[in-house]
Enzyme design. Structure first.
Site, PDB file in Angstrom:
ATOM      1  N   GLN A 122      -5.366  -1.225  -6.417  1.00 34.74           N
ATOM      2  CA  GLN A 122      -4.703  -2.592  -6.171  1.00 34.74           C
ATOM      3  C   GLN A 122      -5.355  -3.720  -7.145  1.00 34.74           C
ATOM      4  O   GLN A 122      -4.802  -4.809  -7.266  1.00 34.74           O
ATOM      5  CB  GLN A 122      -4.593  -3.207  -4.905  1.00 34.74           C
ATOM      6  CG  GLN A 122      -3.704  -2.178  -3.827  1.00 34.74           C
ATOM      7  CD  GLN A 122      -3.651  -2.579  -2.252  1.00 34.74           C
ATOM      8  OE1 GLN A 122      -4.123  -1.949  -1.703  1.00 34.74           O
ATOM      9  NE2 GLN A 122      -3.562  -3.773  -2.297  1.00 34.74           N
ATOM     10  N   ARG A 137      -1.908  -4.322   5.095  1.00 40.64           N
ATOM     11  CA  ARG A 137      -1.204  -5.636   4.578  1.00 40.64           C
ATOM     12  C   ARG A 137      -2.521  -6.614   4.631  1.00 40.64           C
ATOM     13  O   ARG A 137      -2.323  -7.698   5.512  1.00 40.64           O
ATOM     14  CB  ARG A 137      -0.235  -6.024   5.285  1.00 40.64           C
ATOM     15  CG  ARG A 137       1.098  -5.394   4.909  1.00 40.64           C
ATOM     16  CD  ARG A 137       2.276  -5.829   5.174  1.00 40.64           C
ATOM     17  NE  ARG A 137       3.618  -5.064   4.521  1.00 40.64           N
ATOM     18  CZ  ARG A 137       4.639  -5.444   4.281  1.00 40.64           C
ATOM     19  NH1 ARG A 137       4.930  -6.684   4.487  1.00 40.64           N
ATOM     20  NH2 ARG A 137       5.569  -4.626   3.893  1.00 40.64           N
ATOM     21  N   GLU A 159       2.451 -10.310   4.136  1.00 44.48           N
ATOM     22  CA  GLU A 159       1.880  -9.919   5.264  1.00 44.48           C
ATOM     23  C   GLU A 159       2.278 -10.703   6.511  1.00 44.48           C
ATOM     24  O   GLU A 159       1.893 -10.347   7.631  1.00 44.48           O
ATOM     25  CB  GLU A 159       0.111  -9.933   5.130  1.00 44.48           C
ATOM     26  CG  GLU A 159      -0.278 -11.394   4.919  1.00 44.48           C
ATOM     27  CD  GLU A 159      -1.901 -11.460   4.621  1.00 44.48           C
ATOM     28  OE1 GLU A 159      -2.376 -10.295   4.229  1.00 44.48           O
ATOM     29  OE2 GLU A 159      -2.430 -12.380   4.997  1.00 44.48           O
TER      30      GLU A 159
END
Lengths: 149, 779
Positions: free
Chosen positions: B217, B364, B734
């Protein structure tokens, strides 16, 4: 994890002691496919193909008798590994003369590690109970089937 | 009439990336095939803590196809056996002499097929000497606890202590409170369980340049870590993060597999692929939560909150491998005052080593905001019940009022904007709250168990302002580079990395709005460190607040230059032009105008005197503040007395994430997040037995809720833009994960409250409810 039990066998204590002191005879009572590859003094090695539910594979093991003196409990420590898992077990058989034969009190303290313990966690307890009980039941049958010395 | 541009902000544009995903044309790490590529697998530790006494690779090396084994000692010779974590701790790549958790990578096997590598991994024999295990962080703090990290100077399992707030003032406020509620809460360890596990393909070219296709990520941060770990010049490292099948924070850390794959590629001269299987992922990838919380909340007898005190033990496993900002080892946990104006608050957290996998960021990732929101929303419900007040009424009485923003919290945050009562009132209206309470009274008379739970959470995202936020010293800015081609088509590159959020669509919409170019003419590229501007990546709902803002600012830089070119084309002064209806118009003469496409062509064929050719810009956005999305959720549950089964009858989620760029994508994010909030409330947890065996390392036991378990989510929205974000957006990914668990648990506790129940540990399995009912003589 602990499993234990007690049974009476129609065989003299010295016969039972000799049986439990011989890894080949004792391990031959395992239902699972196995080999005993070496027996030297107190130590023995081999393999067993076993598992929990569908998680099955071959474990190689090494064993060592920690106590093997006539008149005292027989105790063996076994370490095995396979399937990315480990098993450490202490097996103890306490023999008491009875009429007729011998009363065998047995206990197995077993620590499982790795995927066998993780995935099969909910089935491990019953599997160990079943397998240890079967081992000692077969031991009793063998002892009673054996011709008297 | 309002002019719109195709794919501009506020439109539910179909996701551009879905064209390839739904046709199976995505390109994931495991899709990458290179000539002569080898495969890496690992022999893993069955023990949670053990000394390695011998490694016997001989049988493995005899398996056809197995080419090499890599051990910790091999890595140690190259000073690669240890690597830094993103929290400035250290973790093993491969162990030299001691394993620290069950499932730890011990020996790498390189083979010419995935199957041979797996067979080789199974054939490696390792002798261990088991050591005492500690998996409970509270026990790990006892003086006689087994020492997890004897390599550390500090001979203790205690990693760090962090606190903030006014301890003495809070103690005094609670002592003076008419009512104080104490609650212990445990948020169990979780795994993100993204559809795609972690993996990579590492390759050195003939000039020694390294390319790694990796499930990450944060490709830029990873490249920097690789440069630091391996000592390779950073320009000789290229990290490419192709399509990702979910990340949720689990693909932020550097995993041993990445490093060993690179070493294997160097050792063999071949490209090497490593991809986890599901059990590998569950056993050893970064976890979430594992917070043991003890909290006190106070109020006056007329229902005004007075103080909040929170003590927490954070279980980090054998290394602190979270990815929190350097200054905040407990992440943003001090958002724990939530939506309420506490005068006094104090929070302290102790990080602890145990014999578990390292991590602490994922799910998340939330920088610990989920833990904070769960705690405050459970406590607020608890004190409302103790005061005999309706929990909605209690919240409405205590919310930070809209006119107080920007609001400085007792623990130091400056909330940008909010209208908490607006969100809760809408949620209550959508679900017809008064009617539900009336129904509940009737059902209780009949002995039926119905509960209503509320969660009015405040999020904190968009990390973060450079004055406070860095990871390994790198400030948490975010970059965007835009290039408009002569034909008016756009290529924009970002330092973030989508894992399924729809960045290609969302960023295109932002740029369409700012540049007046239809979204279909805008290509978005992320994830390649050779081409994308530096950025810290995508996690904690930070992409839109940071990279989205960078896109806006970069686009406006382009517009500034474009205005000069348009003026040149229209033969007027730049000051005579205005940007209106997505084009440059002569003020008062709208028929005299130039589109951005006209300007782009001129930028390459007829640039204005004194301007450089081309039309491009870069911006590195340093946010002035965090953004603070919020929401109110109301959950209704019915409980089966015979089985203890909790049935979520209705769940209304009202979210406020500021300006919405694509309502469809936001709704999708909310649905996904709500499911990820449902999961810990009712289903998911990872536990360990006394030997450190992980319970739940397959989907047989780790219960990820599917569509079957998911209720019908009813969503609503309010819109309170962020005043400091250039388009008012706040981020949403999130929020539902943060807000949902407390709503569900509050509903279950509400249902059981007539029986004297004030708490129930998550996940709320049916057997736990059944046991309570059984103990109370209810079944």
């Amino acid at each position: 994890m602990q499993a234990d039990g007690r049974f009476q066998v129609r065989a003299a204590p010295e016969v039972v002691f000799a049986f439990f002191s011989d890894p080949r005879q004792l391990l031959d009572c395992l239902d699972d496919p196995h080999t005993v590859d070496s027996v030297e003094a107190d130590r023995f090695t081999g393999t067993i193909t076993t598992g929990v539910a569908f998680i099955r594979g071959t474990f190689r093991f090494t064993g060592r008798y920690e106590e093997r003196i006539p008149g005292q409990p027989v105790q063996a420590r076994i370490h095995g590994s396979g399937l990315g898992s480990g098993v450490d077990a202490v097996l103890l058989a306490d023999l008491t003369a009875a009429d007729p034969g011998t009363v065998v009190g047995w206990r197995a303290d077993i620590v499982l590690t790795g995927p066998v313990a993780s995935i099969g966690e909910r089935l491990v307890r019953s599997t160990i109970d079943k397998k240890t009980a079967a081992l000692f039941e077969k031991a009793r049958e063998r002892l009673e089937a054996a011709p008297p010395p | 009439m309002t002019t719109t541009i195709h794919g501009g902000i506020g439109q539910s544009l179909a996701r551009k990336e879905d064209a390839r995903f739904i046709r199976g044309k995505g390109n994931y790490v495991d899709d990458i095939q290179l000539p002569g590529m080898l495969f890496l697998d690992f022999t893993r530790s069955p023990y949670a803590h053990a000394k390695i006494t011998a490694i016997h690779p001989e049988k493995a090396l005899k398996i056809p196809g197995v080419l090499a084994v890599i051990t910790g000692k091999d890595l140690d010779a190259a000073k690669l056996a240890w690597m830094p974590t993103l929290m400035s701790d250290t973790q093993m790549v491969l162990p030299i002499d001691t394993v620290k958790f069950q499932g730890q990578e011990v020996v790498g096997i390189v083979a010419d097929s995935r199957y041979s590598a797996a067979d080789g991994a199974a054939a490696v024999e390792i002798d261990y000497e088991p050591l005492p295990v500690v998996t409970d962080p509270v026990k790990a703090l006892l003086p006689d606890a087994p020492l997890v990290r004897p390599d550390k100077t500090k001979k203790s399992n205690h990693i760090w202590h962090w606190e903030t707030g006014d301890k003495a003032g809070t103690d005094a406020a609670l002592a003076k409170s008419d009512v104080v509620v104490h609650q212990d809460l445990y948020l169990p360890r979780l795994n993100v369980s993204s559809m795609e596990t972690c993996g990579c393909v590492a390759q050195f070219d003939t000039m020694g340049r390294l390319t790694v296709w990796m499930t990450t990520q944060a490709p830029h941060a990873i490249r920097t870590v690789f440069a630091l770990v391996a000592g390779l010049p950073e320009q000789n490292i290229r990290i490419i993060s192709p399509d990702l099948g979910g990340g949720f924070g689990g693909k932020v850390p550097v995993y041993p597999g990445y490093v060993v794959a690179v070493v294997a590629a160097l050792k063999t001269g071949h490209a090497v692929k490593w991809v986890e299987d599901r059990m590998d992922n569950l056993m050893s990838s970064s976890f979430a939560r594992d917070y043991h919380i003890s909290a006190d909340i106070g109020a006056t007898k007329d229902g005004k909150l007075t103080g909040l005190r929170v003590k927490t033990v954070a279980d980090h496993g054998y290394a602190d491998a979270a990815a929190n900002p350097s200054k905040f080892p407990a992440g943003l946990f001090h958002i724990i005052t939530g939506s309420y104006p506490f005068d006094k608050a104090f929070v302290e957290v102790d990080g602890v080593y145990t014999n578990k996998p390292p991590g602490g960021i994922a799910y998340r990732c939330s920088f610990r905001v989920t833990e904070a929101a769960f705690t405050i929303e459970r406590l607020v419900d608890g004190i409302a019940h103790k005061l005999g007040m309706d929990p909605a009424e209690f919240r409405l009485k205590n919310f930070i009022p809209p006119e107080s923003f920007p609001y400085k919290s007792a623990l130091g945050w400056t909330y940008d904007s909010g209208n908490y009562a607006g969100a809760l009132n809408l949620a209550m209206k959508m679900i017809d709250y008064p009617a539900l309470r009336k129904e509940q009274v009737e059902k209780r008379k009949r002995g039926e168990l119905m509960g209503i739970g509320i969660s009015s959470f405040t999020e904190i995202v968009g990390a973060g302002p450079s004055a406070q936020f860095d990871i390994l010293g790198i400030k948490m800015f975010e970059g965007c580079e835009i290039r408009i081609h002569p034909t008016g088509k756009v290529m924009a590159r970002f330092g973030t990395k989508s894992q399924g959020q729809g960045h290609e669509t969302t960023y295109s919409q932002i740029l369409a709005e700012e540049l007046g170019i239809p979204a279909e003419n805008i290509a978005i590229e992320e994830g390649d460190t050779d081409t994308a501007p530096y950025g810290l990546g995508t996690y904690a709902s930070r992409s839109t607040p940071t990279a989205g803002a960078a896109a806006v600012i970069a686009a406006r830089k382009i517009r500034e230059k474009a205005q000069k070119i348009a003026a040149h084309l229209l033969e007027v002064s730049p000051d005579d032009l205005e940007w209106k209806d997505y084009k440059f118009q002569v003020k008062g003469v709208p028929e005299k105008s130039k589109t951005m496409a006209d300007v782009a062509f001129a930028a390459y064929t007829n640039p204005a005197p004194g301007t450089e050719a081309g039309l491009e810009a870069v911006d590195y956005y340093d946010p002035p503040n965090m953004t603070y999305p919020f929401g109110s959720y109301v959950c209704v549950v019915d409980i089966d007395k015979g089985t203890g089964q909790v049935n979520i009858r209705r769940f209304v989620a009202v979210d406020d994430c500021g300006t919405i760029i694509n309502p469809m994508i936001v709704e999708g994010q909310i649905h996904g997040g709500l499911n990820m909030g449902l999961a810990p409330a009712l289903y998911e947890q990872i536990t360990y037995d006394e030997n450190g065996n992980m319970r739940g390392n397959s989907f047989l036991d780790y219960l990820v809720p599917t569509a079957v378990e998911s209720p019908h989510w009813e969503t609503g929205k309010t819109t309170t833009p962020s005043p400091h974000h250039p388009i008012g957006a706040k981020g949403v990914g999130e929020s539902p994960t943060v807000g949902a668990p407390a709503a569900i648990v509050n509903a279950v506790v509400d249902a059981l409250s007539p029986l004297g129940v004030t708490n129930i540990d998550i996940p709320i399995y049916p057997w736990k409810v059944w046991q309570i009912l059984h103990d109370k003589g209810q079944n």
